[in-house]
Design an enzyme around this catalytic site. Structure first.
Site, mmCIF file in Angstrom:
data_model
loop_
_atom_site.group_PDB
_atom_site.id
_atom_site.type_symbol
_atom_site.label_atom_id
_atom_site.label_comp_id
_atom_site.label_asym_id
_atom_site.label_seq_id
_atom_site.Cartn_x
_atom_site.Cartn_y
_atom_site.Cartn_z
ATOM 1 N N ASP A 36 0.855 -1.181 0.000
ATOM 2 C CA ASP A 36 0.000 0.000 0.000
ATOM 3 C C ASP A 36 0.892 1.232 0.000
ATOM 4 O OD1 ASP A 36 -1.873 2.058 0.455
ATOM 5 O OD2 ASP A 36 -3.127 0.743 1.673
ATOM 6 N N ARG A 47 -0.233 4.385 -0.542
ATOM 7 C CA ARG A 47 -1.015 5.614 -0.367
ATOM 8 C C ARG A 47 -0.483 6.452 0.785
ATOM 9 N NH1 ARG A 47 -6.790 2.694 -0.449
ATOM 10 N NH2 ARG A 47 -5.539 1.310 0.844
#
Length: 193
Positions: free
Chosen positions: A135, A137
């Site tokens: 991930d 983000r």
């Protein structure tokens, strides 16, 4: 290099009527920003009017071209977006549409990961096989957007679970790998079917 300590400001607001494939309609105000830390073009979708004394609903939604636009059944992004718009419009609040395709790895890398998933890897193992983080983000810009809109987060409200035979492996990986709070019992029934 972006300044991660700088405050973002509202750039523009424009009213846009939203129309979904299932016929649902909502009026929205789209807000753009100056000074977001990552330099991307994220938007806030303001929906409904919170009643006096109520807390507005907020959803952070990472862009998913395949799910949001094309209705891909490999994920639950499109149904989550649709549900969020309706719930927020009813109560009043804002949806932050964040330009972080594929958990931040980008569209092409996400599609490469899909190809590896077709060979049996789960979503996180596919990212690892491509040398990518599970991930990537960053929510600094989302925090800046909320500050610029004058919204303070108070509680966490779960969304619906949109499990299908096409996305059950993806949802199961989210629960097992990153402790998403999804009921596995429902997923087991779909997986058996």
């Amino acid at each position: 290099m972006p300044d991660f300590t700088a405050a973002a400001t509202q750039r523009a607001r424009v009213r846009v009527p939203l129309r979904f494939q299932d016929g649902y309609r909502a009026d929205a105000e789209l807000v753009t920003f100056h000074g977001l830390a990552d330099g991307l073009e994220h938007i806030a979708v303001v929906l409904g009017d919170p009643a006096p004394g109520t807390t507005p609903l907020v959803r952070l939604h990472s862009e998913c071209l395949t799910g949001d636009v094309f209705g891909s059944a490999r994920c639950d992004c499109g149904p989550q977006l649709r549900e969020a718009v309706e719930r927020i419009a009813e109560r009043g609040g804002v949806l932050l549409y964040l330009r972080q395709e594929g958990r931040g790895i980008g569209l092409y890398n996400k599609l490469d990961a899909y190809a590896l998933q077709d060979q049996g890897l789960d979503t996180y193992a596919a990212n690892a096989a491509l040398g990518l983080p599970e991930d990537a983000r960053d929510y600094t810009a989302a925090a800046q957007m909320l500050t610029a809109l004058g919204i303070e987060v108070r509680d966490r409200v779960p969304t619906g679970v949109f499990a299908t035979p096409d996305n059950v492996r993806y949802l199961r990986a989210k629960v097992l790998q990153t402790q998403h709070t999804l009921p596995l019992g429902d997923l087991a029934e779909l997986n058996a079917g």
